[in-house]
Design an enzyme around this catalytic site. Structure first.
Site, PDB file in Angstrom:
ATOM      1  CB  THR A  18      35.641  43.121  37.960  1.00  0.00           C
ATOM      2  OG1 THR A  18      34.960  42.452  36.899  1.00  0.00           O
ATOM      3  CG2 THR A  18      35.731  42.188  39.143  1.00  0.00           C
ATOM      4  CB  SER A 113      44.765  45.383  37.881  1.00  0.00           C
ATOM      5  OG  SER A 113      45.137  44.253  38.611  1.00  0.00           O
ATOM      6  CG  HIS A 114      45.723  41.657  35.774  1.00  0.00           C
ATOM      7  ND1 HIS A 114      44.780  42.164  36.629  1.00  0.00           N
ATOM      8  CD2 HIS A 114      45.063  41.025  34.797  1.00  0.00           C
ATOM      9  CE1 HIS A 114      43.580  41.821  36.187  1.00  0.00           C
ATOM     10  NE2 HIS A 114      43.718  41.133  35.065  1.00  0.00           N
ATOM     11  CE  LYS A 126      42.528  49.601  41.833  1.00  0.00           C
ATOM     12  NZ  LYS A 126      42.762  48.256  42.313  1.00  0.00           N
ATOM     13  CG  ASP A 277      48.749  42.838  40.160  1.00  0.00           C
ATOM     14  OD1 ASP A 277      49.169  43.233  41.255  1.00  0.00           O
ATOM     15  OD2 ASP A 277      47.607  43.109  39.726  1.00  0.00           O
ATOM     16  CG  ASP A 279      46.912  46.960  41.079  1.00  0.00           C
ATOM     17  OD1 ASP A 279      47.238  45.826  40.676  1.00  0.00           O
ATOM     18  OD2 ASP A 279      45.766  47.235  41.473  1.00  0.00           O
ATOM     19  CG  ASP A 281      45.644  44.227  43.388  1.00  0.00           C
ATOM     20  OD1 ASP A 281      46.357  43.829  42.442  1.00  0.00           O
ATOM     21  OD2 ASP A 281      44.475  44.647  43.233  1.00  0.00           O
ATOM     22  NE  ARG A 282      44.853  40.080  39.543  1.00  0.00           N
ATOM     23  CZ  ARG A 282      44.185  39.499  38.568  1.00  0.00           C
ATOM     24  NH1 ARG A 282      44.750  38.572  37.837  1.00  0.00           N
ATOM     25  NH2 ARG A 282      42.943  39.862  38.294  1.00  0.00           N
ATOM     26  CB  THR A 344      34.161  37.481  40.456  1.00  0.00           C
ATOM     27  OG1 THR A 344      34.092  36.066  40.349  1.00  0.00           O
ATOM     28  CG2 THR A 344      35.498  37.967  39.941  1.00  0.00           C
ATOM     29  CD  GLU A 363      38.452  37.968  43.667  1.00  0.00           C
ATOM     30  OE1 GLU A 363      37.462  37.726  42.977  1.00  0.00           O
ATOM     31  OE2 GLU A 363      39.122  38.999  43.547  1.00  0.00           O
ATOM     32  CD  GLU A 364      39.911  32.745  39.681  1.00  0.00           C
ATOM     33  OE1 GLU A 364      40.873  32.348  39.015  1.00  0.00           O
ATOM     34  OE2 GLU A 364      39.324  33.827  39.466  1.00  0.00           O
ATOM     35  CB  SER A 365      41.926  36.090  39.809  1.00  0.00           C
ATOM     36  OG  SER A 365      41.299  36.822  40.861  1.00  0.00           O
ATOM     37  CE  LYS A 376      43.294  41.504  43.269  1.00  0.00           C
ATOM     38  NZ  LYS A 376      41.951  41.563  42.699  1.00  0.00           N
ATOM     39  NE  ARG A 496      38.298  36.442  34.146  1.00  0.00           N
ATOM     40  CZ  ARG A 496      39.326  36.943  33.446  1.00  0.00           C
ATOM     41  NH1 ARG A 496      40.077  36.152  32.710  1.00  0.00           N
ATOM     42  NH2 ARG A 496      39.599  38.237  33.470  1.00  0.00           N
TER      43      ARG A 496
HETATM   44  C1  G1P Z   1      39.430  39.627  37.439  1.00  0.00           C
HETATM   45  C2  G1P Z   1      39.462  38.446  38.376  1.00  0.00           C
HETATM   46  C3  G1P Z   1      38.816  38.830  39.693  1.00  0.00           C
HETATM   47  C4  G1P Z   1      39.514  40.064  40.265  1.00  0.00           C
HETATM   48  C5  G1P Z   1      39.535  41.173  39.233  1.00  0.00           C
HETATM   49  C6  G1P Z   1      40.341  42.364  39.709  1.00  0.00           C
HETATM   50  O1  G1P Z   1      38.107  40.022  37.186  1.00  0.00           O
HETATM   51  O2  G1P Z   1      38.827  37.324  37.811  1.00  0.00           O
HETATM   52  O3  G1P Z   1      38.902  37.747  40.579  1.00  0.00           O
HETATM   53  O4  G1P Z   1      38.858  40.511  41.420  1.00  0.00           O
HETATM   54  O5  G1P Z   1      40.116  40.705  38.023  1.00  0.00           O
HETATM   55  O6  G1P Z   1      41.664  42.039  39.963  1.00  0.00           O
HETATM   56  P1  G1P Z   1      37.288  39.582  35.854  1.00  0.00           P
HETATM   57  O7  G1P Z   1      38.098  39.997  34.671  1.00  0.00           O
HETATM   58  O8  G1P Z   1      37.175  38.083  35.926  1.00  0.00           O
HETATM   59  O9  G1P Z   1      35.953  40.273  35.968  1.00  0.00           O
HETATM   60 ZN    ZN Z   2      46.016  44.188  40.488  1.00  0.00          ZN
END
Ligand code: G1P
Ligand code: ZN
Length: 543
Positions: A18, A113-114, A126, A277, A279, A281-282, A344, A363-365, A376, A496
């Site tokens: 993703t 990321s997180h 990335k 988070d 990096d 972005d969240r 997503t 996004e919901e995340s 983001k 999910r």
């Molecule tokens: C998850 C989140 C998605 C976000 C991505 C990167 O991806 O659900 O919204 O864009 O992290 O931060 P997923 O693990 O669901 O593929």
């Molecule tokens: Zn992130």
């Protein structure tokens, strides 16, 4: 100093998910592993010689070693210039900002990321293209294809220049410019928001707790909130990026940011809580004892956007990922602007933003952003909220409740089943997909199914398509259950399950979320036979 060609063998599984390539640190530490991926990336970039590359990461374990390797490979590739964040530090939104501002060819973000960091944690890489946004699938697919056939990579045998002090050095023919990680980003925030209004808010004694979770958001939040906007010292906590994030899991949701949630529930809670988070972005926004659902946050920002100078003339459109709640759609409808539903992942917003068809996206995340960059942006979302509060007054809770009263409330939750057996998860999804054709018209726990499909997307700008983006079951009353497998996990599979229910009546908008959604939760478990497939009676994370 010469450029040497090192023989190598392909590694299986170097497929970006993703958001880039994410693996355990030990995987990245294998000899040639990072080099292979970077060479495959560089081989996929046409016309990059002589151009500018941006490079930085979230400071997690392996960040510095990776920066050194990539600087030496960028020199071998013949980039004219690399802009590297001091200390190898750049948040994801800052990379996007720097690429755009300096008209770079592209940029590399070193981050998972997180996901947890440290030697036992995760690492990631990335690539972002010239618009500042994540590489589209045609690029990531080309990179993956190239990783499968790679037999050698090229690297300078010179040591990478020091990147801990500002200044410019040269490696082979490439200039390496060490930049202040915060300066360009802070300048952009000054243009977007009404900093005077936010200064006024702090001057009136408004109290904020910003938890950077020992990740890369710290330096940005400190410089902007405390340095420029007059928030008292100590407003930003866990502000220093640490290689292991101080053992925190830098994922700003009520489960992982429990310390912030506890502070916001205390008797002397600050007025406003927020977290970013790994990096940066969240973002998570919390009022006094009142966490805000990310889908609601997107809708609320859209509804109040004109108080922010950059959006004063209104929004062209809103875009949200498919599993994100439809709260933003209601605002878009009221504003008479389009609301786009994308798969997503942030990469799907890029074309809409570039074409000027969407201004805000989310996004919901815990991800929200706009056309100011192509990622983001956690701190941007925090400043957006502060700008709204400074102009509109009231509290986080009163703003959200007023929003629900006007537009209705979309009860929303995501249930994650982490690290389940991959074969079991795939079997669950296959079984769900097989049921799709017969679902419409059936009743599931009292609700009748209006539509059931596997989400497919055609990009309205370039016509590119993406299929199998998540199974969605939409009921006649607009409630939804969505199922998909994570594309960012590094252990087994993560299922999910996204749940949404609309409530227009303010008298019924105060039910605990899991209670309100209970009938849908039961239906979701029964339809996908989650426990039978995964062996899990309950999700591992509920947000
Ligand atoms: C998850 C989140 C998605 C976000 C991505 C990167 O991806 O659900 O919204 O864009 O992290 O931060 P997923 O693990 O669901 O593929
Ligand atoms: Zn992130």
């Amino acid at each position: 100093m010469t450029i040497v060609t090192i023989p190598t063998q392909p590694f299986a599984g170097q497929q970006p998910g993703t958001s880039g390539l994410r693996k355990k640190v030990v995987v990245f530490q294998q000899p040639h592993y990072l080099e292979n991926f970077v060479q495959a990336l560089f081989d996929s970039l046409e016309g990059a010689a002589g151009q500018t590359l941006v490079l930085g990461g979230d400071g997690r374990f392996h960040n510095r070693a990776a920066v050194q390797t990539i600087l030496r490979m960028a020199a071998a590739k013949g980039f004219g210039r690399v802009l590297v964040g001091r200390g190898g530090i750049l948040s994801t939104p800052a990379v996007s900002c720097v690429i755009r501002k300096h008209r770079a060819y592209g940029g590399i973000v070193l981050s998972a990321s997180h996901n947890p960091g440290g030697p036992e944690g995760d690492f990631g890489i990335k690539y972002n293209v010239g618009n500042g946004g994540p590489a589209p699938e045609k690029v990531t697919e080309a990179v993956h294809a190239r990783t499968k056939e790679l037999r050698s990579y090229r690297i300078s045998d010179a040591a990478a220049p020091d990147f801990d002090r500002p200044g410019t050095a040269t490696i082979e023919q490439t200039a390496v410019e060490v930049i202040d990680p915060v300066a360009d980003y802070a300048a952009l925030m000054r243009e977007v928001f009404d900093f005077d209004a936010i200064r006024g808010l702090f001057a009136r004694g408004f109290r904020v707790r910003c938890d950077a979770m020992s990740a890369v958001g710290g330096p940005y939040a400190k410089a902007i909130l405390e340095g420029e906007l007059g928030a008292p010292a100590g407003t930003v906590v866990n502000a220093e990026p640490l290689p292991d994030f101080g053992d925190l899991h830098p994922d700003p949701n009520p489960v992982n940011a429990e310390d912030l949630i506890a502070h916001m529930a205390a008797a002397d809670a600050p007025d406003f809580g927020c977290a970013t988070d790994g990096d940066a972005d969240r973002n998570m926004i919390v009022g006094r004892n009142f966490p805000v659902a990310p889908s609601d946050s997107l809708a609320l920002l859209a509804a109040h956007a004109t108080v922010v100078p950059r959006y004063a003339k209104g929004l062209a459109g809103i875009a949200r990922s498919m599993p994100t709640s439809t709260a933003a759609d209601r605002v878009a409808q009221a504003l008479g602007i389009p609301c786009f539903e994308t798969p997503t992942g942030w990469k799907f917003f890029g074309n809409l933003l570039d074409a000027g068809r969407a201004t805000l996206c989310g996004e919901e995340s815990y991800g929200t952003g706009s056309d100011h960059v192509r990622e983001k942006d956690g701190l941007w979302a925090i400043l957006f909220w502060l700008n709204i509060l400074a102009v509109r007054g009231g509290s986080v809770e009163s703003l959200v409740r007023a929003h629900w009263a006007q537009y209705g409330r979309n009860y929303y939750s995501r249930h994650d089943y982490e690290a389940v057996d991959s074969a079991a998860a795939n079997a669950l999804m296959a079984e769900l997909r097989a049921q799709l054709p017969g679902l419409a018209g059936q009743r599931l726990n009292e609700r009748r199914v209006a539509l059931a499909d596997d989400f497919a997307y055609t990009d309205p700008v370039d016509g590119s398509t993406a299929s199998r983006q998540g199974v969605r079951v939409i009921f006649e009353d607009g409630s939804r259950i969505v199922y998909r497998l994570s594309g960012t996990g590094t252990e087994g599979a993560t299922l999910r399950v996204y749940l949404e229910m609309y409530e227009a009546d303010p008298a019924r908008q105060d039910v605990p979320t899991q209670t309100a959604l209970a009938p849908l939760i039961t239906a979701a478990g029964a339809l996908a036979r989650i426990e039978q497939h995964t062996g899990r009676a309950t999700p591992s994370v509920v947000t």
